[in-house]
Scaffold this motif. Structure first.
Motif, short mmCIF file in Angstrom:
data_model
loop_
_atom_site.label_atom_id
_atom_site.label_comp_id
_atom_site.label_asym_id
_atom_site.label_seq_id
_atom_site.Cartn_x
_atom_site.Cartn_y
_atom_site.Cartn_z
N VAL A 60 41.43 67.50 72.64
CA VAL A 60 42.87 67.65 72.77
C VAL A 60 43.37 68.11 71.41
O VAL A 60 42.99 67.53 70.38
N TYR A 61 44.22 69.13 71.38
CA TYR A 61 44.74 69.66 70.14
C TYR A 61 46.26 69.47 70.07
O TYR A 61 46.97 69.73 71.04
N LEU A 62 46.73 69.01 68.92
CA LEU A 62 48.15 68.90 68.64
C LEU A 62 48.43 69.72 67.39
O LEU A 62 47.90 69.42 66.32
N ASP A 63 49.21 70.76 67.54
CA ASP A 63 49.48 71.69 66.44
C ASP A 63 48.19 72.21 65.81
O ASP A 63 48.08 72.35 64.59
N GLY A 64 47.21 72.49 66.66
CA GLY A 64 45.95 73.05 66.19
C GLY A 64 44.98 72.04 65.62
O GLY A 64 43.85 72.40 65.27
N LYS A 65 45.38 70.77 65.51
CA LYS A 65 44.51 69.72 64.99
C LYS A 65 43.87 68.96 66.14
O LYS A 65 44.51 68.71 67.17
N VAL A 66 42.61 68.54 65.95
CA VAL A 66 41.94 67.71 66.94
C VAL A 66 42.58 66.33 66.91
O VAL A 66 42.53 65.63 65.89
N ILE A 67 43.18 65.92 68.02
CA ILE A 67 43.97 64.69 68.01
C ILE A 67 43.10 63.46 67.74
O ILE A 67 43.56 62.47 67.15
N ALA A 68 41.83 63.51 68.12
CA ALA A 68 40.93 62.38 67.89
C ALA A 68 40.68 62.13 66.41
O ALA A 68 40.26 61.03 66.02
N ARG A 69 40.93 63.12 65.58
CA ARG A 69 40.69 62.98 64.14
C ARG A 69 41.96 62.66 63.37
O ARG A 69 41.94 62.53 62.14
N MET A 70 43.08 62.54 64.07
CA MET A 70 44.35 62.21 63.42
C MET A 70 44.54 60.70 63.39
O MET A 70 44.04 59.98 64.26
N SER A 71 45.28 60.20 62.40
CA SER A 71 45.56 58.77 62.34
C SER A 71 46.57 58.40 63.42
O SER A 71 47.34 59.24 63.89
N ALA A 72 46.55 57.12 63.81
CA ALA A 72 47.47 56.66 64.85
C ALA A 72 48.92 56.88 64.44
O ALA A 72 49.76 57.28 65.26
N LYS A 73 49.24 56.64 63.16
CA LYS A 73 50.62 56.82 62.71
C LYS A 73 51.02 58.29 62.71
O LYS A 73 52.15 58.64 63.07
N GLU A 74 50.10 59.16 62.34
CA GLU A 74 50.40 60.59 62.32
C GLU A 74 50.72 61.07 63.73
O GLU A 74 51.67 61.84 63.94
N ILE A 75 49.96 60.59 64.71
CA ILE A 75 50.21 60.97 66.10
C ILE A 75 51.53 60.40 66.57
O ILE A 75 52.34 61.09 67.20
N ALA A 76 51.78 59.12 66.26
CA ALA A 76 52.98 58.44 66.75
C ALA A 76 54.27 59.02 66.17
O ALA A 76 55.35 58.78 66.71
N ARG A 77 54.16 59.75 65.08
CA ARG A 77 55.34 60.41 64.52
C ARG A 77 55.65 61.73 65.22
O ARG A 77 56.70 62.31 65.01
N GLN A 78 54.72 62.19 66.05
CA GLN A 78 54.90 63.48 66.72
C GLN A 78 54.88 63.36 68.24
O GLN A 78 55.41 64.24 68.93
N LEU A 79 54.28 62.29 68.76
CA LEU A 79 54.07 62.17 70.19
C LEU A 79 54.29 60.73 70.63
O LEU A 79 53.75 59.81 70.03
N ALA A 80 55.11 60.53 71.65
CA ALA A 80 55.35 59.19 72.21
C ALA A 80 54.85 59.17 73.64
O ALA A 80 55.06 60.12 74.39
N ILE A 81 54.17 58.09 74.01
CA ILE A 81 53.66 57.97 75.38
C ILE A 81 54.17 56.68 76.00
O ILE A 81 54.14 55.61 75.37
N LEU A 82 54.65 56.78 77.23
CA LEU A 82 55.13 55.62 77.98
C LEU A 82 54.24 55.44 79.19
O LEU A 82 54.28 56.24 80.13
N PRO A 83 53.39 54.40 79.20
CA PRO A 83 52.45 54.20 80.31
C PRO A 83 53.16 53.66 81.55
O PRO A 83 54.36 53.36 81.53
N GLN A 84 52.40 53.52 82.62
CA GLN A 84 52.95 52.93 83.84
C GLN A 84 53.28 51.45 83.63
O GLN A 84 52.56 50.73 82.96
#
Length: 270
Positions: A60-84
C-alpha cells in the motif's frame, strides 16, 4: 496525483487469503465506495489500506511511500480510519472522545495545545455535535454516536478518511444524516473519503467512484454509471435487477427482482 494506491496487494487472516493481487488507485478529493457481497473482502481491503492488517504480499502506498515502513504517528497525521462498531469507555463525553483524535499531534505528556482545542471545537461544529459535547457518548442515538466518532476522525486533521460501513445498524434517517455529513465534508474541505457501503443505491447517490469487489479482487471500478449496471449485479451479487436513472439525481438506481439460479452462477458470491 493519486495519493493512496495498492500494488499486487494480498491479505487475509490465518491461512485464509481473502484479497488477491489487488491494484487500486483511489481518486484524491473524492468519495470512493467499496461494494460487494458479504465476505467479498471489502473490510479486509480497508483495514489493509489503513494498516490495521499487514499485507501478505504487495504494498500500500501513501504519497509514494510504502505505508508499512511509515511510523504509526506519521500515518495518523495523514490518514484516519474508523472501523465497524467502535466502542468507547463508559461515561466518556463526546468532547473527550473527539479530543482523542489529537493524540497523533501530541508528544509525551504535553498538555492540550490551543491548536488541539481549536481542532476539537471545529470537528464538533462540522459534525453538528457542539450542543452534545458534554454528554456521555453512551447516551447518544445511533446517528449521533456515529457523528461523534466521525468528529474524532476529523480532529486528527487528516486529508484522508477511511470508514468501514459507517451506516451499519442505523435506521434510514440516521443513515442519510451520516451520508449527508460525509458528502458535505468532502464538498467543503476536499477530503478524500473511502467507505465500505452495503447499499448500492447509497453508493450511487453519494460516491464519485465505485469499486465492486468479488473474491477479494476489483471486478469493476469507475464512476457509478460505469460500475452499477445489471451485468455487474448479476456477476458480483448474484442478483437480477433493473437499473434505471434516479429521477432526482440521475444516478443509477437498482431495483432487484430476483436471484440468479444456482445452475447459472459463475463465480458469483451470494
Amino acid at each position: 496525483m493519486t495519493r493512496l494506491t495498492t500494488e499486487k496487494l494480498s491479505a487475509g487472516y490465518g491461512e485464509h487469503l481473502i484479497v488477491k493481487d489487488l491494484n487500486l488507485a483511489l481518486p484524491d478529493g473524492r468519495i470512493t465506495a467499496l461494494v460487494g457481497a458479504n465476505g467479498s473482502g471489502k473490510s479486509t481491503i480497508l483495514k489493509t489500506i489503513g494498516r490495521l492488517l499487514r499485507p501478505r504480499t504487495g504494498e500500500v502506498y501513501l504519497d509514494g511511500k510504502v505505508i508499512a515502513r511509515m511510523s504509526a504517528k506519521e500515518i495518523a497525521r495523514q490518514l484516519a480510519i474508523l472501523p465497524q462498531n467502535p466502542t468507547s469507555p463508559e461515561g466518556l463525553t463526546v468532547r473527550e472522545l473527539v479530543s482523542y483524535g489529537r493524540f497523533p499531534h501530541q508528544s509525551g505528556f504535553h498538555a492540550e495545545t490551543r491548536e488541539d482545542r481549536r481542532m476539537v471545537e471545529w470537528a464538533l461544529a462540522a459534525t453538528g455535535m457542539t450542543a452534545f459535547a458534554d454528554r456521555p457518548v453512551g447516551q447518544m442515538s445511533g446517528g449521533q454516536r456515529q457523528r461523534a466518532w466521525i468528529a474524532m476522525a476529523l480532529a486528527q486533521g487528516t486529508d484522508i478518511l477511511l470508514l468501514d460501513e459507517p451506516t451499519t445498524y442505523l435506521d434510514m434517517a440516521h443513515q442519510l444524516e451520516v451520508l449527508n455529513l460525509l458528502e458535505r465534508l468532502n464538498r467543503d474541505t476536499g477530503r478524500t473519503i473511502v467507505m465500505v457501503v452495503h447499499d448500492l443505491n447509497q453508493a450511487a447517490r453519494f460516491a464519485h467512484y465505485v469499486v465492486a469487489i468479488q473474491h477479494g479482487s476489483a471486478t469493476y471500478q469507475g464512476s457509478p454509471r460505469e460500475v452499477i449496471h445489471a451485468d455487474m449485479l448479476r456477476e458480483v451479487f448474484g442478483v437480477l435487477a433493473d437499473v434505471v436513472a434516479d429521477p432526482r439525481t440521475g444516478a443509477p438506481l437498482c431495483i432487484p427482482y430476483g436471484l440468479v439460479e444456482a445452475s447459472e452462477v459463475r463465480d458469483v458470491v451470494v
